[in-house]
Design a protein around this motif. Sequence first.
Motif, PDB file in Angstrom:
ATOM      1  N   THR A  85      37.562  41.250  27.363  1.00  0.00           N
ATOM      2  CA  THR A  85      38.313  42.318  28.007  1.00  0.00           C
ATOM      3  C   THR A  85      37.386  43.155  28.862  1.00  0.00           C
ATOM      4  O   THR A  85      36.260  43.454  28.457  1.00  0.00           O
ATOM      5  N   VAL A  86      37.871  43.519  30.032  1.00  0.00           N
ATOM      6  CA  VAL A  86      37.107  44.379  30.921  1.00  0.00           C
ATOM      7  C   VAL A  86      37.336  45.820  30.488  1.00  0.00           C
ATOM      8  O   VAL A  86      38.476  46.273  30.366  1.00  0.00           O
ATOM      9  N   GLY A  87      36.241  46.520  30.225  1.00  0.00           N
ATOM     10  CA  GLY A  87      36.323  47.918  29.807  1.00  0.00           C
ATOM     11  C   GLY A  87      36.562  48.853  30.974  1.00  0.00           C
ATOM     12  O   GLY A  87      36.569  48.439  32.137  1.00  0.00           O
ATOM     13  N   PRO A  88      36.724  50.152  30.688  1.00  0.00           N
ATOM     14  CA  PRO A  88      37.037  51.132  31.736  1.00  0.00           C
ATOM     15  C   PRO A  88      35.969  51.218  32.825  1.00  0.00           C
ATOM     16  O   PRO A  88      36.272  51.492  33.975  1.00  0.00           O
ATOM     17  N   SER A  89      34.720  50.966  32.502  1.00  0.00           N
ATOM     18  CA  SER A  89      33.665  51.044  33.523  1.00  0.00           C
ATOM     19  C   SER A  89      33.326  49.659  34.082  1.00  0.00           C
ATOM     20  O   SER A  89      32.320  49.489  34.753  1.00  0.00           O
ATOM     21  N   GLN A  91      32.662  46.963  32.298  1.00  0.00           N
ATOM     22  CA  GLN A  91      31.786  46.175  31.428  1.00  0.00           C
ATOM     23  C   GLN A  91      32.577  45.138  30.652  1.00  0.00           C
ATOM     24  O   GLN A  91      33.729  45.351  30.301  1.00  0.00           O
ATOM     25  N   VAL A  92      31.899  43.996  30.402  1.00  0.00           N
ATOM     26  CA  VAL A  92      32.467  42.909  29.615  1.00  0.00           C
ATOM     27  C   VAL A  92      31.468  42.586  28.517  1.00  0.00           C
ATOM     28  O   VAL A  92      30.272  42.445  28.783  1.00  0.00           O
TER      29      VAL A  92
END
Length: 164
Positions: A85-89, A91-92
């Motif tokens: 999942t791609v995080g808010p900033s 990042q994976v």
Amino acid sequence: MLLQEERMLELTQGVSSVSDRIRTLDRAGYNRSEIAKFLGKRYQHVRNVLVGDEQTGRRKGTASTADSGYPNANRESTSGSSRVTVGPSGQVALPAAIREALNLKDGDVLFARLEGGEIHLLTPRAAMLRAQALVRQFVPEGVSLVDELLEDRRREVEQERQDG
């Protein structure tokens, strides 16, 4: 010829399977006959491995785990895909099995590139091997870029002495 065999030995050092040795030497720019002779295998064996790779979708320029320098990279747990999942900033997080297989630690650097709608992450070693293979395509067989650079530098030094 001796230098070529030394280079082939260097390239295949630590590569465990014959098929992966064939792939490694093919990516390095050696032709099928040279590979067969060096490995002591029939030409047909070399051809079958390379043609089979083309039929199954392996690409010539793709670095395999065999030449990655990471002994755990062939583990079964890393062969399938994993959902991330791609995080808010942006990042994976890489799955633990992949981090372990590549011996990645917090703060290690990976190189990312976009190719045909796919994100490719490369370790520094894999990026270096890819760059070497790319450069090797443009260097004629038997030409040493190091020797050419040294000869150019010697000429420059001699010219400086004459001008100086």
